[in-house]
Write a protein that holds these residues in place. Structure first.
Motif, short mmCIF file in Angstrom:
data_model
loop_
_atom_site.label_atom_id
_atom_site.label_comp_id
_atom_site.label_asym_id
_atom_site.label_seq_id
_atom_site.Cartn_x
_atom_site.Cartn_y
_atom_site.Cartn_z
N GLN A 198 45.32 -41.96 -53.64
CA GLN A 198 45.11 -40.72 -52.89
C GLN A 198 45.25 -40.94 -51.39
N TYR A 199 44.63 -42.01 -50.88
CA TYR A 199 44.65 -42.29 -49.45
C TYR A 199 45.07 -43.74 -49.21
N VAL A 200 45.82 -43.95 -48.15
CA VAL A 200 46.22 -45.30 -47.76
C VAL A 200 45.88 -45.49 -46.29
N ALA A 201 44.95 -46.39 -46.02
CA ALA A 201 44.59 -46.72 -44.64
C ALA A 201 45.45 -47.89 -44.17
N MET A 202 46.00 -47.80 -42.98
CA MET A 202 46.89 -48.85 -42.48
C MET A 202 46.86 -48.86 -40.96
N ASP A 203 47.49 -49.89 -40.40
CA ASP A 203 47.67 -49.90 -38.95
C ASP A 203 49.02 -49.27 -38.62
N MET A 204 49.38 -49.27 -37.35
CA MET A 204 50.60 -48.58 -36.94
C MET A 204 51.81 -49.50 -37.02
N TRP A 205 52.12 -49.92 -38.26
CA TRP A 205 53.28 -50.78 -38.53
C TRP A 205 54.25 -49.93 -39.34
N TYR A 208 55.09 -50.34 -43.17
CA TYR A 208 54.04 -49.90 -44.09
C TYR A 208 54.17 -48.40 -44.36
N ARG A 209 54.30 -47.63 -43.28
CA ARG A 209 54.39 -46.18 -43.42
C ARG A 209 55.61 -45.79 -44.24
N ASP A 210 56.76 -46.40 -43.93
CA ASP A 210 57.99 -46.04 -44.64
C ASP A 210 57.91 -46.41 -46.12
N ALA A 211 57.30 -47.57 -46.43
CA ALA A 211 57.18 -47.98 -47.83
C ALA A 211 56.28 -47.03 -48.60
N VAL A 212 55.15 -46.65 -48.00
CA VAL A 212 54.21 -45.75 -48.68
C VAL A 212 54.83 -44.37 -48.87
N GLN A 213 55.50 -43.87 -47.85
CA GLN A 213 56.12 -42.54 -47.97
C GLN A 213 57.21 -42.53 -49.03
N ALA A 214 57.91 -43.65 -49.19
CA ALA A 214 59.00 -43.71 -50.17
C ALA A 214 58.48 -43.83 -51.60
N VAL A 215 57.43 -44.64 -51.80
CA VAL A 215 56.95 -44.94 -53.16
C VAL A 215 55.76 -44.08 -53.55
N LEU A 216 54.91 -43.72 -52.58
CA LEU A 216 53.71 -42.93 -52.85
C LEU A 216 53.75 -41.63 -52.04
N PRO A 217 54.69 -40.75 -52.33
CA PRO A 217 54.87 -39.56 -51.48
C PRO A 217 53.67 -38.62 -51.46
N ASP A 218 52.83 -38.66 -52.48
CA ASP A 218 51.68 -37.75 -52.54
C ASP A 218 50.43 -38.33 -51.89
N ALA A 219 50.46 -39.61 -51.51
CA ALA A 219 49.29 -40.23 -50.89
C ALA A 219 49.20 -39.84 -49.41
N ILE A 221 48.43 -40.78 -45.72
CA ILE A 221 48.38 -41.96 -44.85
C ILE A 221 47.36 -41.71 -43.74
N VAL A 222 46.44 -42.65 -43.59
CA VAL A 222 45.40 -42.56 -42.56
C VAL A 222 45.48 -43.80 -41.68
N ILE A 223 45.73 -43.62 -40.40
CA ILE A 223 45.76 -44.76 -39.49
C ILE A 223 44.32 -45.22 -39.26
N ASP A 224 44.10 -46.49 -39.47
CA ASP A 224 42.76 -47.06 -39.37
C ASP A 224 42.18 -46.86 -37.97
N ASN A 344 44.77 -37.54 -39.50
CA ASN A 344 44.33 -37.48 -40.90
C ASN A 344 42.95 -38.12 -41.08
N TYR A 345 42.61 -39.05 -40.20
CA TYR A 345 41.31 -39.72 -40.30
C TYR A 345 40.16 -38.72 -40.22
N PHE A 346 40.33 -37.67 -39.42
CA PHE A 346 39.23 -36.74 -39.18
C PHE A 346 39.02 -35.79 -40.36
#
Length: 467
Positions: A198-205, A208-219, A221-224, A344-346
């Protein structure tokens, strides 16, 4: 030396020779074959002998080798010859099954070199056994796909590695060889039930964002949070260093220990530090302004909604003096480029706080285990016995609709952080969460769910010397 030194009923010990560092045990198979392996005839005659050297578990602090007088047999019925099989000996290697198993287990705790020295084997052989053991563990341990996933990184053994965690259960799920988009994408693609994320927390790399958006489009993304506010501290540090460079030596002495005070939150300062800060900001207004901007940025994260956070950031950005803006340029640019994911964090305040503590643990383990390869360090973290977090799952079942009844207010799911409990998602009604076993007599627990290695347990094991 006792005749049962081997404690292997499959072998009969003939004699034992002992040296300073080794035991040499001469033995033969206790139960030789009675029938032909090809035609099952019992007309067997001896057809020569061959001595095989089998390595076994170290005993009494000494290496142990078994010299087995293996016989060749010939069948008088079919004429075939065959060697008698050696029971309790590994099919792939000239060593006992128990030695192979012991080396695999010990390789998670010790270096390959120390095991090679203790067993008398080549270090390459130890490494190969370790890899086979890890492949077995990979099949044995199936970690649950996290609903709240953390993707972070750690720089160990000469390169950055990707760390995947289960934020909801504070466990580590995997460590990847690198943090490239292709590596992360392949990992996420192989993940079972990846649609559950449902949620993926990550840093601003970006990878990471491109991989998650491609494979997990419904998740989502929350920048830590901590990666963002860290940039505010970095900006404050650059401003401090830049301003100090223009001061005389006498003035610099008047700013002793200013770094430790400037990086602290104002609310955490002691009386002495407050007094020093007041003096510095009066004498060096630019330094005081840089500190104020750092503190004001932290207040962005006290917003109650994404819209409120966006307004606070814009007001903060617009109030930065031109002479200080260059120091905060990276933070401004990052916030604007990653604007939707930071906001998205908020709405979903998930963070990688526990993953950050895990990274510190990994660094300590890597330092203590001099000579660890990445594969060994990964296996040690993922598969350490006793560190996994489990829970029993329950199968789905149909039940008749119960009449409506009043229940207590729902309890909020939370995640413990240094700043307190941060609520996530929907509340869980106590009427469902708190059912007793007697309420569903036909329901039986399903297989346990393995959420991965518990970070707190790993830290405890390391501190106690058991890791």
């Amino acid at each position: 030396m006792p005749a049962n030194i081997l404690n292997l009923p499959a072998f009969t010990v003939q004699r034992v020779e002992e040296s300073d560092h080794d035991y040499h045990v001469y033995a033969e198979v206790s139960n030789p074959p009675s029938t032909c392996a090809t035609c099952n005839s019992d007309r067997l005659i001896g057809h020569g002998r061959n001595e095989q050297v089998i390595r076994d578990l170290p005993t009494h602090g000494k290496r142990l080798a078994i010299y087995v007088d293996t016989r060749r047999w010939r069948c008088q019925s079919c004429g075939k010859t065959f060697m008698e099989t050696l029971p309790a000996v590994n099919a792939k290697r000239e060593m006992t099954d128990r030695l192979v198993r012991w080396i695999g287990q010990q390789s998670l705790k010790r270096t390959f070199a120390s095991l090679a020295d203790e067993t008398g084997l080549d270090e390459k052989t130890i490494r190969n056994i370790f890899r086979d053991y890890i492949n077995e563990l990979e099949q044995q341990f199936r970690f649950e796909t996290p609903k709240w996933m953390g993707i972070d990184e750690i720089h160990i053994i000469n390169k950055p590695r990707c760390v995947v965690s289960n934020i909801q259960n504070n466990t580590i799920v995997d460590m990847l060889q690198n943090r490239n988009k292709d590596t992360v994408s392949k990992y996420l693609t192989r993940m079972p039930n990846r649609d559950k994320v449902q949620y993926v927390a990550m840093d601003m790399w970006t990878p990471y964002r491109d991989a998650v958006q491609a494979v997990l489009p419904d998740a989502t993304i929350v920048i830590d949070k901590f990666h963002v506010v860290r940039m505010a501290n970095d900006a404050m540090e650059r401003a401090r260093k830049g301003m100090r460079a223009e001061l005389t030596l006498k003035q610099k002495r008047g700013l002793m220990h200013d770094r430790f005070v400037m990086l602290k939150r104002k609310r955490d300062l002691c009386d002495e530090e407050r007094l020093n800060l007041d003096g510095w900001t009066k004498n060096y207004p630019m330094l005081g302004e840089a500190y104020r901007l750092k503190e004001d940025f932290f207040e962005v994260y006290e917003a109650t909604s994404p819209e409120d956070a966006a307004r606070r950031f814009e007001a903060w950005r617009d109030g930065i003096p031109a002479e200080i803006r260059p120091y905060y340029a990276d933070l401004i640019r990052a916030f604007q480029n990653w604007h939707p994911f930071i906001l998205n964090y908020f709405g979903h305040p998930v963070t990688n706080a526990y993953t950050e503590s895990l990274n510190s643990l990994i660094r300590v383990m890597n330092r203590l285990g001099r000579g660890y390869s990445f594969e060994a360090l990964r296996a040690k973290i993922l598969f350490t016995e006793g560190a996994h977090k489990h829970t029993l799952s329950r199968p789905k079942f149909k039940r008749r609709r119960a009449p409506e009844r009043k229940v207590a207010e729902p309890a909020t799911v939370g995640y413990a952080l240094a700043d307190g409990i941060m609520p996530f998602g929907k509340a869980i009604p106590l009427s469902r969460k708190g059912r007793s076993e007697s309420e569903h007599p036909h329901e039986s627990p399903g297989p346990p769910k393995n959420y991965g290695a518990d970070i707190a347990t790993l830290i405890e094991l390391l501190e106690s010397g058991r890791l």
